[in-house]
Design an enzyme around this catalytic site. Structure first.
Site, PDB file in Angstrom:
ATOM      1  N   ASN A   1      47.160   0.956  54.751  1.00 20.82           N
ATOM      2  CA  ASN A   1      46.806   0.834  53.335  1.00 20.82           C
ATOM      3  C   ASN A   1      48.083   0.694  52.518  1.00 20.82           C
ATOM      4  O   ASN A   1      49.132   1.194  52.907  1.00 20.82           O
ATOM      5  CB  ASN A   1      46.045   2.097  52.883  1.00 20.82           C
ATOM      6  CG  ASN A   1      45.694   2.073  51.413  1.00 20.82           C
ATOM      7  OD1 ASN A   1      45.161   1.081  50.906  1.00 20.82           O
ATOM      8  ND2 ASN A   1      45.991   3.148  50.698  1.00 20.82           N
TER       9      ASN A   1
ATOM     10  N   HIS B   1      49.672   1.659  48.802  1.00 19.71           N
ATOM     11  CA  HIS B   1      49.452   2.545  47.659  1.00 19.71           C
ATOM     12  C   HIS B   1      50.559   2.296  46.632  1.00 19.71           C
ATOM     13  O   HIS B   1      51.738   2.238  47.002  1.00 19.71           O
ATOM     14  CB  HIS B   1      49.487   4.008  48.129  1.00 19.71           C
ATOM     15  CG  HIS B   1      49.258   4.970  47.008  1.00 19.71           C
ATOM     16  ND1 HIS B   1      48.031   5.138  46.424  1.00 19.71           N
ATOM     17  CD2 HIS B   1      50.117   5.781  46.337  1.00 19.71           C
ATOM     18  CE1 HIS B   1      48.128   6.030  45.448  1.00 19.71           C
ATOM     19  NE2 HIS B   1      49.381   6.442  45.385  1.00 19.71           N
TER      20      HIS B   1
ATOM     21  N   ASP C   1      45.476   8.810  50.900  1.00 26.03           N
ATOM     22  CA  ASP C   1      46.886   8.545  50.569  1.00 26.03           C
ATOM     23  C   ASP C   1      47.829   9.541  51.241  1.00 26.03           C
ATOM     24  O   ASP C   1      48.881   9.894  50.691  1.00 26.03           O
ATOM     25  CB  ASP C   1      47.104   8.575  49.038  1.00 26.03           C
ATOM     26  CG  ASP C   1      46.256   7.535  48.317  1.00 26.03           C
ATOM     27  OD1 ASP C   1      45.950   6.501  48.923  1.00 26.03           O
ATOM     28  OD2 ASP C   1      45.900   7.773  47.152  1.00 26.03           O
TER      29      ASP C   1
HETATM   30  C1  GRF Z   1      47.394  -2.505  44.368  1.00 29.89           C
HETATM   31  O1  GRF Z   1      48.195  -1.973  43.360  1.00 29.89           O
HETATM   32  C2  GRF Z   1      47.384  -1.605  45.571  1.00 29.89           C
HETATM   33  O2  GRF Z   1      48.579  -0.935  45.764  1.00 29.89           O
HETATM   34  C3  GRF Z   1      46.282  -0.631  45.244  1.00 29.89           C
HETATM   35  O3  GRF Z   1      45.313  -1.395  44.580  1.00 29.89           O
HETATM   36  C4  GRF Z   1      45.919  -2.528  43.965  1.00 29.89           C
HETATM   37  C5  GRF Z   1      45.212  -3.724  44.499  1.00 29.89           C
HETATM   38  O4  GRF Z   1      45.636  -4.913  43.885  1.00 29.89           O
HETATM   39  N1  GRF Z   1      45.813   0.033  46.431  1.00 29.89           N
HETATM   40  P1  GRF Z   1      45.271  -6.299  44.556  1.00 29.89           P
HETATM   41  O5  GRF Z   1      43.739  -6.331  44.661  1.00 29.89           O
HETATM   42  O6  GRF Z   1      45.929  -6.371  45.871  1.00 29.89           O
HETATM   43  O7  GRF Z   1      45.762  -7.345  43.590  1.00 29.89           O
END
Ligand code: GRF
Length: 234
Positions: free
Chosen positions: A108, A110, A146
């Site tokens: 993932n 974050h 997370d």
């Molecule tokens: C990103 O900031 C990611 O870190 C978080 O959600 C957001 C997703 O943005 N988990 P995207 O859909 O990849 O543009």
């Protein structure tokens, strides 16, 4: 063999787009074989389809329980032949059974330097806390949100005068560089999860120890690679 990777999204999908762009290079160790969204209106679905990636919508509303929804996602992953699952803005918490099944194979991104600022609204919270450095983290997904072992991080400066939007934009740019790097490490077996920790292999061919390099862009020179940005930002 390139590792078959499925990306899970809920919205915009700009990180998904960055992964697809990286994987369009045949030398990249992962290939994106599918994109799954829990929301039919996720903007990322159109982006993925336009790049020839198979997409699937698996809505929570179509299932009687969370477990059944997770089960449908798992079945779709199996049908894609997924070896790695990359969460990219997937806004649901996956259940224990699902997480345990994909443990060590699910990652993932974050938008904060974990373990600081788990959860939502990370940029506003970083600003309120007055941190001078912020960033993003790619980690293995474990049962606690997370909280999984860290694979890679990128730092960005918090500038005087930043607001949530300017800081989010700077972090997002770093995300788009970090996620392909981290997925590449996992796909190549250079980062793996063992006993609840990330083990980073130091291969003989890794002469410059690139897996240990901290990604910290120069605060005073914002990147001017607009063409690249335009390609990965929907
Ligand atoms: C990103 O900031 C990611 O870190 C978080 O959600 C957001 C997703 O943005 N988990 P995207 O859909 O990849 O543009």
């Amino acid at each position: 063999m390139r590792k078959r990777t499925v990306v899970l999204i809920s919205g915009r999908g700009s990180n998904m787009t960055a992964l697809i762009a990286a994987a369009s290079n045949p030398d990249y160790p992962a290939e994106i074989v599918g994109v799954i969204s829990d929301r039919a209106n996720a903007a990322g679905l159109g982006v993925a389809a336009a790049r020839g990636i198979v997409t699937k919508v698996i809505s929570r509303a179509d299932y009687t329980s969370k477990e059944a929804h997770d089960g449908a996602i798992d079945a779709a992953l199996v049908s894609f032949g997924a070896e790695i699952v990359a969460l990219a803005g997937y806004m649901r918490i996956l259940g224990a059974r699902f997480v345990e099944k994909w443990l060590g194979r699910m990652i993932n991104i974050h938008p904060a330097l974990l373990p600081a600022f788990k959860g939502l609204d990370t940029h506003a919270r970083a600003l309120r806390a007055g941190t001078r450095i912020h960033g993003c983290t790619v980690h293995f997904v474990t049962l606690d949100m997370d909280d999984g072992p860290i694979i890679a991080q990128a730092a960005v400066p918090v500038m005087v005068g930043d607001n949530e939007d300017t800081l989010a934009a700077r972090v997002l740019k770093a995300e788009h560089r970090l996620y392909p790097l981290a997925l590449g490490l996992v796909a190549e077996g250079k980062a793996r999860m063992e006993d609840g920790r990330t083990v980073l292999a130091h291969f003989a061919d890794d002469a410059d120890n690139s897996t240990s390099v901290v990604m910290a862009p120069d605060p005073l020179r914002e990147e001017s690679d607009l063409e690249h940005l335009a390609r990965i930002t929907p």
